[in-house]
Write a protein that holds these residues in place. Sequence first.
Motif, PDB file in Angstrom:
ATOM      1  N   ASP A  51      -5.618  -0.390   2.433  1.00 11.64           N
ATOM      2  CA  ASP A  51      -5.839  -1.575   1.598  1.00 11.64           C
ATOM      3  C   ASP A  51      -6.959  -1.291   0.599  1.00 11.64           C
ATOM      4  N   PRO A  52      -6.668  -1.329  -0.712  1.00 12.87           N
ATOM      5  CA  PRO A  52      -7.711  -0.989  -1.695  1.00 12.87           C
ATOM      6  C   PRO A  52      -8.838  -2.014  -1.786  1.00 12.87           C
ATOM      7  N   THR A  53      -8.631  -3.205  -1.219  1.00 14.79           N
ATOM      8  CA  THR A  53      -9.649  -4.263  -1.310  1.00 14.79           C
ATOM      9  C   THR A  53     -10.611  -4.268  -0.121  1.00 14.79           C
ATOM     10  N   LEU A  54     -10.360  -3.425   0.880  1.00 11.35           N
ATOM     11  CA  LEU A  54     -11.206  -3.384   2.070  1.00 11.35           C
ATOM     12  C   LEU A  54     -11.869  -2.020   2.197  1.00 11.35           C
ATOM     13  N   SER A  55     -13.115  -2.014   2.647  1.00  9.46           N
ATOM     14  CA  SER A  55     -13.805  -0.749   2.875  1.00  9.46           C
ATOM     15  C   SER A  55     -13.155  -0.004   4.040  1.00  9.46           C
TER      16      SER A  55
END
Length: 622
Positions: free
Chosen positions: A121-125
Amino acid sequence: MNLTRRSLFGRDVFPSFAMTSSDALLEIDGLNVERDGVALLRNISLVLPRGRTLGIVGESGAGKSMLGRVLSRSLPPGFAVRATGLRFAGIDMLEASAGAHRALLGRRIAFIPQEPMSALDPTLSIGRQFALHLARLRVPSSQRRERSIDALREVLLPDPERLLSRYPFQLSGGMCQRVCIAMAFASNPDLVISDEATTALDVTTQRHVVELMHAMQAKRGTSVVFVTHDLGLALHACHDIAVLYAGDLLELGPARSVVDTPGHPYTRALLRANPPLTGERVMVEALQGRMPGFEELASIAGCRFAARCGRAVASCNDAPILLQALGDSVVRCTFAASAADTLARAPLPAVHAMTDAPFLVLHGIGKHYPAPRGIGRNKAPFVALSPLDLSIAPGEFVGIVGESGSGKSTLGRLVMGLDMPSQGSILLDGKPLDASREMWRRRIDAIQMIFQDARSVLNPRRRLASIVTQPMESRSHMHVDRARRALDLLDEVGLPAEMGNRFPSQLSGGQRQRVNIARALCEVPRLLIADEIVSGLDVSMQAQIMELLLALRASHKIALMLISHDLAVVRYLCTRVIVMQRGQVVEAGTTEAVLANPQHPYTRSLIAASPHIAPIPALHEH
């Protein structure tokens, strides 16, 4: 996805190692995956014992990844799964409820995806994604950070504590792949399905991942389904190898037997498409033709490989051919027991630069980044690339090799102009390339880059014909010229003309990479920067691309900067090689001299870690 039982007429013959294990973890009997009545997987029967690794090899579109989709129930709507039996650890996968099936995934059955940039997921670290995964595994919150760090360290990721705060887009493709591998092994699963999991990794990390899988097998009896297009890697990583083609199982046996004494013409063709890392340099032989598409499968009653097989006869097309025993393997071929085709190949002619005068010169080019905030005032900047000199002449092929983080891609980005150097200069035809608009225009006219992750660089809303001719949009070309150019480009990279109307989402990973290459070739640049250009391709398409590059060199004097971890491909294509470690050049010279007699310990370690098949002899005129 519809799951039903089906009894099949005609029983295949299987060797004892494949079908009579008393400790079977995965049992597949007569598996068919159908769409509109057409079998995309046809009568597949396999048994995977505990603690063994089964390699599944074949070209893109062979059906290698479909087994994982069946086990995860992730096939798209419209697909029907029919089988006599499908069992995991004694659990009937055809009868299991959705909840019971879902409980197995991520815990007892783990998946390592082919494209990590899409899986994360690109929005989560990275830390947040790992924590969510461990929470699903019911790991106490107080232990999740330490477990995450340990798992990342196990796959050789540097500074894992700092990595937890970073996002996928801040990591390389190889680093993202290692994150996915770490997450898969975090649950200590019974079965790992590795879908081209090592494709984007450098050879030392690739070797470590294979050793990690073997350690898990020794510790827990973990079984692995190892999907790969790399026969050399399959030989070193797997106990057994299954060769798939257009949904048919063509050959199955112990890995050493399949590679040393292949019984099926298709297996032999795959071996002839592999460039050797050692021994005499010989020509690769790309398979002629292409694998049948969905529309064609419905009309093929017999052997699906017959159209590309030089030994096929009329009877091969009449009806499905049953597997027959051949030594300790089984082969689906009428001629399996006859004399095998020779594996010998013609010697590879030497390739040299077409002139001694370079058109691209790098003087002391280097790149460093300031220390991150909060590290301390006296912290030294991070050196991504130490100053180096490099010149490239027309038609010269130069290989850049090294582990992930060695500075290979940084060098490529600096030459392409996607990043600006901290020091040094780049000269094109004697003129410095600066940040001005005029110089940028000259740069992109002369230099094009083929990126590693084809999915992320192809516009999902454009059709392929539009994508491959996208560079023409700023050239005021007539529409008819653009349409003709699209057909030529698709043909050059081995894609049929009808694919011009498809979207990237309708292609396999290997097909997307071919489109990526075709777009870079559109305006016939003087230099191609190829960042892991064939790492995601099967061996037959790899051979076609290598032949294409050599043909482009002959016809257009195109030069190549090949960034790769595949030393055999570098040896086949390149006359010079540069070995990089931690941003520095540690060894450079002619390819044969460096690979045959490496002087630096790091170069020797790269060669030792490279999985390869024993060299196939060359044919000589007598």
